[in-house]
Motif scaffolding. Structure first.
Motif, PDB file in Angstrom:
ATOM      1  N   ALA A  34       0.830  -1.204   0.000  1.00 14.99           N
ATOM      2  CA  ALA A  34       0.000   0.000   0.000  1.00 14.99           C
ATOM      3  C   ALA A  34       0.863   1.253   0.000  1.00 14.99           C
ATOM      4  O   ALA A  34       1.982   1.259   0.499  1.00 14.99           O
ATOM      5  N   ILE A  35       0.317   2.318  -0.571  1.00 11.01           N
ATOM      6  CA  ILE A  35       0.945   3.634  -0.584  1.00 11.01           C
ATOM      7  C   ILE A  35       0.224   4.479   0.462  1.00 11.01           C
ATOM      8  O   ILE A  35      -0.982   4.716   0.355  1.00 11.01           O
ATOM      9  N   TRP A  36       0.970   4.913   1.463  1.00  6.42           N
ATOM     10  CA  TRP A  36       0.437   5.740   2.540  1.00  6.42           C
ATOM     11  C   TRP A  36       0.903   7.179   2.313  1.00  6.42           C
ATOM     12  O   TRP A  36       2.070   7.420   2.058  1.00  6.42           O
ATOM     13  N   ALA A  37      -0.021   8.130   2.404  1.00  7.09           N
ATOM     14  CA  ALA A  37       0.319   9.550   2.271  1.00  7.09           C
ATOM     15  C   ALA A  37      -0.072  10.271   3.556  1.00  7.09           C
ATOM     16  O   ALA A  37      -1.070   9.939   4.193  1.00  7.09           O
ATOM     17  N   TYR A  38       0.733  11.270   3.900  1.00  9.94           N
ATOM     18  CA  TYR A  38       0.431  12.076   5.071  1.00  9.94           C
ATOM     19  C   TYR A  38      -0.311  13.334   4.640  1.00  9.94           C
ATOM     20  O   TYR A  38       0.177  14.111   3.814  1.00  9.94           O
ATOM     21  N   PHE A  39      -1.508  13.524   5.193  1.00 17.73           N
ATOM     22  CA  PHE A  39      -2.320  14.706   4.928  1.00 17.73           C
ATOM     23  C   PHE A  39      -2.219  15.616   6.150  1.00 17.73           C
ATOM     24  O   PHE A  39      -3.024  15.519   7.067  1.00 17.73           O
ATOM     25  N   GLY A  40      -1.212  16.464   6.161  1.00 17.22           N
ATOM     26  CA  GLY A  40      -1.006  17.367   7.278  1.00 17.22           C
ATOM     27  C   GLY A  40      -1.852  18.619   7.154  1.00 17.22           C
ATOM     28  O   GLY A  40      -2.620  18.792   6.211  1.00 17.22           O
ATOM     29  N   ASP A  41      -1.700  19.495   8.115  1.00 21.45           N
ATOM     30  CA  ASP A  41      -2.358  20.795   8.072  1.00 21.45           C
ATOM     31  C   ASP A  41      -1.396  21.821   8.658  1.00 21.45           C
ATOM     32  O   ASP A  41      -0.252  21.495   8.980  1.00 21.45           O
ATOM     33  N   GLU A  42      -1.835  23.055   8.790  1.00 22.65           N
ATOM     34  CA  GLU A  42      -0.953  24.114   9.289  1.00 22.65           C
ATOM     35  C   GLU A  42      -0.427  23.824  10.693  1.00 22.65           C
ATOM     36  O   GLU A  42       0.700  24.157  11.016  1.00 22.65           O
ATOM     37  N   GLU A  94       4.524  18.449   9.820  1.00 28.14           N
ATOM     38  CA  GLU A  94       5.476  17.340   9.765  1.00 28.14           C
ATOM     39  C   GLU A  94       4.790  16.029  10.138  1.00 28.14           C
ATOM     40  O   GLU A  94       4.068  15.967  11.130  1.00 28.14           O
ATOM     41  N   PRO A  95       5.014  14.990   9.352  1.00 31.04           N
ATOM     42  CA  PRO A  95       4.336  13.725   9.642  1.00 31.04           C
ATOM     43  C   PRO A  95       4.908  13.024  10.869  1.00 31.04           C
ATOM     44  O   PRO A  95       6.121  12.990  11.054  1.00 31.04           O
ATOM     45  N   PRO A  96       4.022  12.469  11.688  1.00 28.94           N
ATOM     46  CA  PRO A  96       4.497  11.627  12.786  1.00 28.94           C
ATOM     47  C   PRO A  96       4.906  10.275  12.208  1.00 28.94           C
ATOM     48  O   PRO A  96       4.616   9.976  11.050  1.00 28.94           O
ATOM     49  N   PRO A  97       5.555   9.453  13.001  1.00 28.42           N
ATOM     50  CA  PRO A  97       5.873   8.109  12.506  1.00 28.42           C
ATOM     51  C   PRO A  97       4.588   7.365  12.144  1.00 28.42           C
ATOM     52  O   PRO A  97       3.551   7.549  12.783  1.00 28.42           O
ATOM     53  N   LEU A  98       4.663   6.554  11.110  1.00 29.76           N
ATOM     54  CA  LEU A  98       3.527   5.718  10.731  1.00 29.76           C
ATOM     55  C   LEU A  98       3.505   4.521  11.677  1.00 29.76           C
ATOM     56  O   LEU A  98       4.412   3.693  11.662  1.00 29.76           O
ATOM     57  N   GLU A  99       2.502   4.486  12.541  1.00 28.29           N
ATOM     58  CA  GLU A  99       2.373   3.401  13.508  1.00 28.29           C
ATOM     59  C   GLU A  99       1.271   2.463  13.038  1.00 28.29           C
ATOM     60  O   GLU A  99       0.115   2.854  12.924  1.00 28.29           O
ATOM     61  N   LEU A 100       1.668   1.220  12.763  1.00 27.05           N
ATOM     62  CA  LEU A 100       0.738   0.232  12.241  1.00 27.05           C
ATOM     63  C   LEU A 100       0.521  -0.891  13.243  1.00 27.05           C
ATOM     64  O   LEU A 100       1.402  -1.185  14.050  1.00 27.05           O
ATOM     65  N   PRO A 101      -0.641  -1.545  13.174  1.00 35.76           N
ATOM     66  CA  PRO A 101      -0.883  -2.670  14.074  1.00 35.76           C
ATOM     67  C   PRO A 101       0.041  -3.849  13.734  1.00 35.76           C
ATOM     68  O   PRO A 101       0.569  -3.933  12.627  1.00 35.76           O
ATOM     69  N   GLU A 102       0.212  -4.736  14.696  1.00 42.56           N
ATOM     70  CA  GLU A 102       1.107  -5.875  14.542  1.00 42.56           C
ATOM     71  C   GLU A 102       0.812  -6.675  13.272  1.00 42.56           C
ATOM     72  O   GLU A 102       1.724  -7.161  12.606  1.00 42.56           O
ATOM     73  N   GLU A 103      -0.449  -6.775  12.920  1.00 43.08           N
ATOM     74  CA  GLU A 103      -0.832  -7.553  11.739  1.00 43.08           C
ATOM     75  C   GLU A 103      -0.240  -6.998  10.453  1.00 43.08           C
ATOM     76  O   GLU A 103      -0.140  -7.702   9.453  1.00 43.08           O
ATOM     77  N   LEU A 104       0.146  -5.735  10.457  1.00 46.35           N
ATOM     78  CA  LEU A 104       0.717  -5.132   9.254  1.00 46.35           C
ATOM     79  C   LEU A 104       2.235  -5.010   9.288  1.00 46.35           C
ATOM     80  O   LEU A 104       2.833  -4.566   8.316  1.00 46.35           O
ATOM     81  N   VAL A 105       2.849  -5.382  10.394  1.00 48.62           N
ATOM     82  CA  VAL A 105       4.305  -5.279  10.465  1.00 48.62           C
ATOM     83  C   VAL A 105       4.991  -6.603  10.798  1.00 48.62           C
ATOM     84  O   VAL A 105       6.168  -6.775  10.519  1.00 48.62           O
ATOM     85  N   SER A 106       4.280  -7.532  11.384  1.00 50.17           N
ATOM     86  CA  SER A 106       4.872  -8.803  11.786  1.00 50.17           C
ATOM     87  C   SER A 106       4.969  -9.763  10.597  1.00 50.17           C
ATOM     88  O   SER A 106       4.016  -9.896   9.818  1.00 50.17           O
ATOM     89  N   PRO A 107       6.103 -10.459  10.450  1.00 50.37           N
ATOM     90  CA  PRO A 107       6.226 -11.445   9.376  1.00 50.37           C
ATOM     91  C   PRO A 107       5.326 -12.667   9.585  1.00 50.37           C
ATOM     92  O   PRO A 107       5.168 -13.481   8.687  1.00 50.37           O
ATOM     93  N   GLU A 108       4.708 -12.772  10.763  1.00 47.52           N
ATOM     94  CA  GLU A 108       3.812 -13.881  11.047  1.00 47.52           C
ATOM     95  C   GLU A 108       2.426 -13.686  10.437  1.00 47.52           C
ATOM     96  O   GLU A 108       1.603 -14.588  10.460  1.00 47.52           O
TER      97      GLU A 108
END
Length: 168
Positions: free
Chosen positions: A102-110, A114-128
Motif C-alpha cells: 500500500a501507498i500511505w500519504a500524510y495529509f497534514g495541516d498548518e 510534519e508527519p508523525p511516525p507511521l504506527e501500524l498494528p502488529e498484523e501489518l508489520v509482523s512477518p507472522e
C-alpha cells in the motif's frame, strides 16, 4: 494523519491523477522506484499535472512544459527563461511511505505540517501475518461509507432481500 491512497501495483513511472480525501493528487514512481505525490495542479496555469509526463526526473506539465520536482518546486519554465516561478515551491507535496502493498500519504495541516511516525498494528508489520489489499470506489462521502461498514444493524433491513441477510 496517514491514509492509504493506492495499492502499490497501481502506481507506475507515469503520472496518475487520483482524488483522495477531497484533494486532487498526482502520483508516480521515481527512477529509484520510490513513490512521489504532489498536488495535481500546475502552478503556472492550473492544468492537471497528471496529464503531463516525467522528463529528466521532473514532473512536466503537458500544457506549457513547466517542470516541478518531487516536492512541488518549479525547476524550469521553458517558455519564460528566468521566470520568477523558478526555484519556488508552489504546490503541495505529500510525504509517502510504501508498506504492505500500500501507498500511505500524510495529509497534514498548518498545525501539523510534519508527519508523525507511521504506527501500524502488529498484523501489518509482523512477518507472522499476511494479507491482501482490496480497494473499492464508493460514490459518496467517506464518513457515510465508514458508517455503513461498521453498522451491523442496517443489514437485515436494507439488505433483507439477500439470502444471507434475510430476517425470514
Amino acid at each position: 494523519k496517514w491514509y492509504v491512497i493506492a495499492s502499490s501495483d497501481e502506481v507506475t513511472p507515469a503520472p496518475i491523477g487520483i482524488k483522495r480525501l477531497g484533494e486532487a493528487l498526482v502520483v508516480w514512481r521515481g527512477d529509484d522506484g520510490g513513490v512521489r505525490a504532489v498536488e495535481d495542479r500546475c502552478p503556472h496555469r492550473g492544468i492537471a499535472l497528471s496529464i503531463g509526463e516525467i522528463r529528466n526526473g521532473l514532473l512536466t506539465c503537458g500544457y506549457h512544459g513547466v517542470a516541478v520536482d518531487d516536492y512541488g518546486k518549479v525547476e524550469h519554465v521553458p517558455a519564460l527563461p528566468g521566470c520568477a516561478l523558478e526555484g519556488k515551491t508552489l504546490i503541495k507535496s505529500y510525504p509517502i511511505i510504501e508498506h504492505y502493498q500500500a501507498i500511505w500519504a500524510y495529509f497534514g495541516d498548518e498545525r501539523h505540517p510534519e508527519p508523525p511516525p507511521l504506527e501500524l498494528p502488529e498484523e501489518l508489520v509482523s512477518p507472522e501475518w499476511t494479507g491482501v489489499i482490496h480497494t473499492d470506489v464508493w460514490d459518496g462521502d467517506h464518513r457515510y461509507v465508514w458508517d455503513n461498514l461498521v453498522d451491523p444493524m442496517h443489514g437485515p433491513y436494507l439488505h433483507s432481500q439477500t439470502y444471507t441477510q434475510s430476517l425470514k
